[in-house]
Design a protein around this motif. Structure first.
Motif, PDB file in Angstrom:
ATOM      1  N   MET A  52      37.045  76.393 101.750  1.00 51.31           N
ATOM      2  CA  MET A  52      35.627  76.353 101.419  1.00 51.31           C
ATOM      3  C   MET A  52      35.451  76.209  99.911  1.00 51.31           C
ATOM      4  N   VAL A  53      34.425  75.495  99.491  1.00 55.07           N
ATOM      5  CA  VAL A  53      34.134  75.306  98.071  1.00 55.07           C
ATOM      6  C   VAL A  53      32.751  75.866  97.784  1.00 55.07           C
ATOM      7  N   GLN A  54      32.503  76.142  96.509  1.00 56.50           N
ATOM      8  CA  GLN A  54      31.196  76.661  96.123  1.00 56.50           C
ATOM      9  C   GLN A  54      30.111  75.620  96.402  1.00 56.50           C
ATOM     10  N   ARG A  55      28.983  76.100  96.900  1.00 59.93           N
ATOM     11  CA  ARG A  55      27.868  75.203  97.164  1.00 59.93           C
ATOM     12  C   ARG A  55      27.227  74.751  95.856  1.00 59.93           C
ATOM     13  N   ARG A  56      26.677  73.553  95.881  1.00 59.57           N
ATOM     14  CA  ARG A  56      26.046  72.969  94.712  1.00 59.57           C
ATOM     15  C   ARG A  56      24.584  72.658  94.994  1.00 59.57           C
ATOM     16  N   SER A  57      23.803  72.691  93.932  1.00 58.62           N
ATOM     17  CA  SER A  57      22.444  72.164  93.973  1.00 58.62           C
ATOM     18  C   SER A  57      22.402  70.993  93.006  1.00 58.62           C
ATOM     19  N   GLU A  63      17.511  76.999  97.258  1.00 56.41           N
ATOM     20  CA  GLU A  63      18.155  76.335  98.383  1.00 56.41           C
ATOM     21  C   GLU A  63      19.084  77.260  99.165  1.00 56.41           C
ATOM     22  N   HIS A  64      19.714  78.230  98.479  1.00 55.61           N
ATOM     23  CA  HIS A  64      20.773  78.996  99.126  1.00 55.61           C
ATOM     24  C   HIS A  64      20.509  80.508  99.186  1.00 55.61           C
ATOM     25  N   ALA A  65      19.561  81.022  98.412  1.00 52.27           N
ATOM     26  CA  ALA A  65      19.280  82.467  98.418  1.00 52.27           C
ATOM     27  C   ALA A  65      17.777  82.692  98.580  1.00 52.27           C
ATOM     28  N   MET A 123      21.974  66.461  87.399  1.00 50.59           N
ATOM     29  CA  MET A 123      22.479  67.816  87.229  1.00 50.59           C
ATOM     30  C   MET A 123      23.108  68.324  88.522  1.00 50.59           C
ATOM     31  N   SER A 124      24.199  69.072  88.382  1.00 51.62           N
ATOM     32  CA  SER A 124      24.861  69.694  89.528  1.00 51.62           C
ATOM     33  C   SER A 124      25.210  71.123  89.141  1.00 51.62           C
ATOM     34  N   SER A 125      24.710  72.098  89.918  1.00 53.53           N
ATOM     35  CA  SER A 125      24.830  73.513  89.555  1.00 53.53           C
ATOM     36  C   SER A 125      25.501  74.322  90.655  1.00 53.53           C
ATOM     37  N   SER A 173      21.631  94.031  97.678  1.00 49.45           N
ATOM     38  CA  SER A 173      22.437  93.571  98.816  1.00 49.45           C
ATOM     39  C   SER A 173      21.753  92.445  99.582  1.00 49.45           C
ATOM     40  N   SER A 174      20.415  92.435  99.587  1.00 46.21           N
ATOM     41  CA  SER A 174      19.701  91.384 100.305  1.00 46.21           C
ATOM     42  C   SER A 174      19.911  90.014  99.665  1.00 46.21           C
ATOM     43  N   VAL A 175      20.225  90.000  98.366  1.00 51.13           N
ATOM     44  CA  VAL A 175      20.538  88.741  97.685  1.00 51.13           C
ATOM     45  C   VAL A 175      22.034  88.450  97.769  1.00 51.13           C
ATOM     46  N   VAL A 176      22.853  89.472  97.633  1.00 57.00           N
ATOM     47  CA  VAL A 176      24.307  89.291  97.751  1.00 57.00           C
ATOM     48  C   VAL A 176      24.655  88.649  99.088  1.00 57.00           C
ATOM     49  N   GLY A 177      23.934  89.025 100.125  1.00 57.11           N
ATOM     50  CA  GLY A 177      24.209  88.486 101.449  1.00 57.11           C
ATOM     51  C   GLY A 177      24.027  86.991 101.564  1.00 57.11           C
ATOM     52  N   SER A 178      23.349  86.384 100.589  1.00 58.91           N
ATOM     53  CA  SER A 178      23.156  84.935 100.599  1.00 58.91           C
ATOM     54  C   SER A 178      24.360  84.184 100.041  1.00 58.91           C
ATOM     55  N   TYR A 179      25.275  84.912  99.385  1.00 61.33           N
ATOM     56  CA  TYR A 179      26.443  84.283  98.774  1.00 61.33           C
ATOM     57  C   TYR A 179      27.595  84.247  99.773  1.00 61.33           C
ATOM     58  N   ARG A 180      28.345  83.162  99.772  1.00 57.08           N
ATOM     59  CA  ARG A 180      29.541  83.040 100.600  1.00 57.08           C
ATOM     60  C   ARG A 180      30.699  83.769  99.939  1.00 57.08           C
ATOM     61  N   PRO A 181      31.741  84.139 100.701  1.00 57.29           N
ATOM     62  CA  PRO A 181      32.885  84.846 100.106  1.00 57.29           C
ATOM     63  C   PRO A 181      33.514  84.100  98.929  1.00 57.29           C
ATOM     64  N   GLU A 182      33.585  82.775  99.013  1.00 54.53           N
ATOM     65  CA  GLU A 182      34.208  82.009  97.921  1.00 54.53           C
ATOM     66  C   GLU A 182      33.313  81.959  96.688  1.00 54.53           C
ATOM     67  N   GLU A 183      32.089  82.481  96.783  1.00 59.40           N
ATOM     68  CA  GLU A 183      31.187  82.535  95.639  1.00 59.40           C
ATOM     69  C   GLU A 183      31.091  83.942  95.055  1.00 59.40           C
ATOM     70  N   ILE A 184      32.004  84.816  95.474  1.00 70.95           N
ATOM     71  CA  ILE A 184      32.039  86.196  94.982  1.00 70.95           C
ATOM     72  C   ILE A 184      33.455  86.526  94.533  1.00 70.95           C
ATOM     73  N   ASP A 185      33.596  86.970  93.291  1.00 70.10           N
ATOM     74  CA  ASP A 185      34.878  87.445  92.760  1.00 70.10           C
ATOM     75  C   ASP A 185      34.599  88.750  92.019  1.00 70.10           C
ATOM     76  N   GLN A 186      34.678  89.853  92.750  1.00 73.25           N
ATOM     77  CA  GLN A 186      34.258  91.131  92.183  1.00 73.25           C
ATOM     78  C   GLN A 186      35.144  91.604  91.039  1.00 73.25           C
ATOM     79  N   ASP A 187      36.366  91.112  90.964  1.00 76.44           N
ATOM     80  CA  ASP A 187      37.297  91.567  89.934  1.00 76.44           C
ATOM     81  C   ASP A 187      37.306  90.683  88.694  1.00 76.44           C
ATOM     82  N   ASP A 188      36.629  89.561  88.737  1.00 75.40           N
ATOM     83  CA  ASP A 188      36.638  88.626  87.609  1.00 75.40           C
ATOM     84  C   ASP A 188      35.794  89.182  86.471  1.00 75.40           C
ATOM     85  N   LYS A 189      36.372  89.227  85.271  1.00 74.61           N
ATOM     86  CA  LYS A 189      35.657  89.662  84.076  1.00 74.61           C
ATOM     87  C   LYS A 189      35.659  88.494  83.088  1.00 74.61           C
TER      88      LYS A 189
END
Length: 279
Positions: free
Chosen positions: A2-7, A42-44, A81-83, A134-150
């Protein structure tokens, strides 16, 4: 995989999007946040809905603008533009990255780092740093979340190198009232306008001291190749800002470092503009 979604979106531009040298840096950053607003819709959730119904928002705390190939107003007719968007650091940060092209020419990439906020109900939009709702987090796919990334602090990395190895050439200070033209809906400075504030401070330094330091004139003649900004705290309507600007020469590159302070002397933002080397 899976890849990150784009707008993605496109616009036919006018001359206000450009300086004589390149895509206007303020326009580039505005387009980047508009790209995130479209991604969210579009996604959240549309940004106003996110604030009003989910009591969630974002404050921009970091900007990185990297320019691509030379491109001026008459070199094309439209921008594409692609985001993307992803959540970082235990759901306390969001990064949105926008690429800006004109057909096959890459003009710029803009990365915005945003602090998640808990927004109080009501018209005042009072907010405090928090994990994203959490209601917004739920709109993100797993590949769009990296909780350990700083994320890397690009401003401090450049400052450390300059302070250790590069002598300062010249400095000056300019003043600016934070009027409503620089503010957004919450009557605090709009992060996109910080890009314009530091550009104005650079040109003020050039105007004031170029006769004494002719090398300053490269700050008008050369294209920007990068702008990085670290936002620490906002300034509000009718606050007064002092912008301390210093110029460095690092090999062939000229850099302008700006510290923006409020009336108390506390630093509210640091920005670094890097110019392309003379040809």
């Amino acid at each position: 995989m899976m890849v990150q979604r784009r707008s993605e979106f496109e616009l036919f531009y006018d001359s206000s999007y450009f300086t004589t040298r390149q895509l206007h840096p303020v326009a580039a950053v505005r387009l980047s946040f508009l790209g995130y607003a479209r991604w969210a819709a579009e996604h959240a959730a549309p940004f106003p809905t996110m604030i009003a119904e989910h009591h969630a928002g974002f404050a921009v705390v970091g900007i990185r603008l990297d320019y691509g190939r030379p491109f001026t107003f008459l070199d094309g007719t439209r921008l594409q533009m692609s985001s993307t968007s992803r959540l970082l650091s235990q759901l306390t940060l969001m990064e949105t990255v926008t690429t800006i092209v004109s057909d096959t020419t890459h003009l710029a990439t803009v990365s915005l780092l945003c602090r998640a906020l808990d927004v109080a109900p009501g018209d005042g939009m009072l907010a405090a740093p928090s994990r994203l709702a959490s209601s917004v987090v739920g709109s993100y796919r797993p590949e769009e979340i990296d909780q350990d990334d700083k994320p890397v602090d690009h401003v401090e990395a450049i400052l450390s190198r300059l302070d250790a190895t590069v002598p300062q050439l010249v400095e000056g200070t300019s003043q600016r009232l934070i009027d409503r033209q620089l503010c957004e809906a919450a009557d605090q400075w709009c992060f996109t306008e910080v890009i314009g504030l530091v550009a104005s401070a650079r040109e003020t330094l050039i105007d004031d001291r170029a006769d004494e330091f002719p090398v300053l004139r490269t700050g008008l003649s050369q294209r920007l190749c990068q702008v990085v900004v670290k936002l620490r705290r906002p300034l509000f309507l009718h606050d007064r800002a002092a912008i301390r600007t210093r110029m460095y020469t690092d090999h062939e590159r000229r850099l302008f470092v700006h510290h923006i302070s409020g009336a108390s002397g506390a630093v509210h933002a640091i920005a670094i503009e890097t110019l392309e080397p003379p040809q």
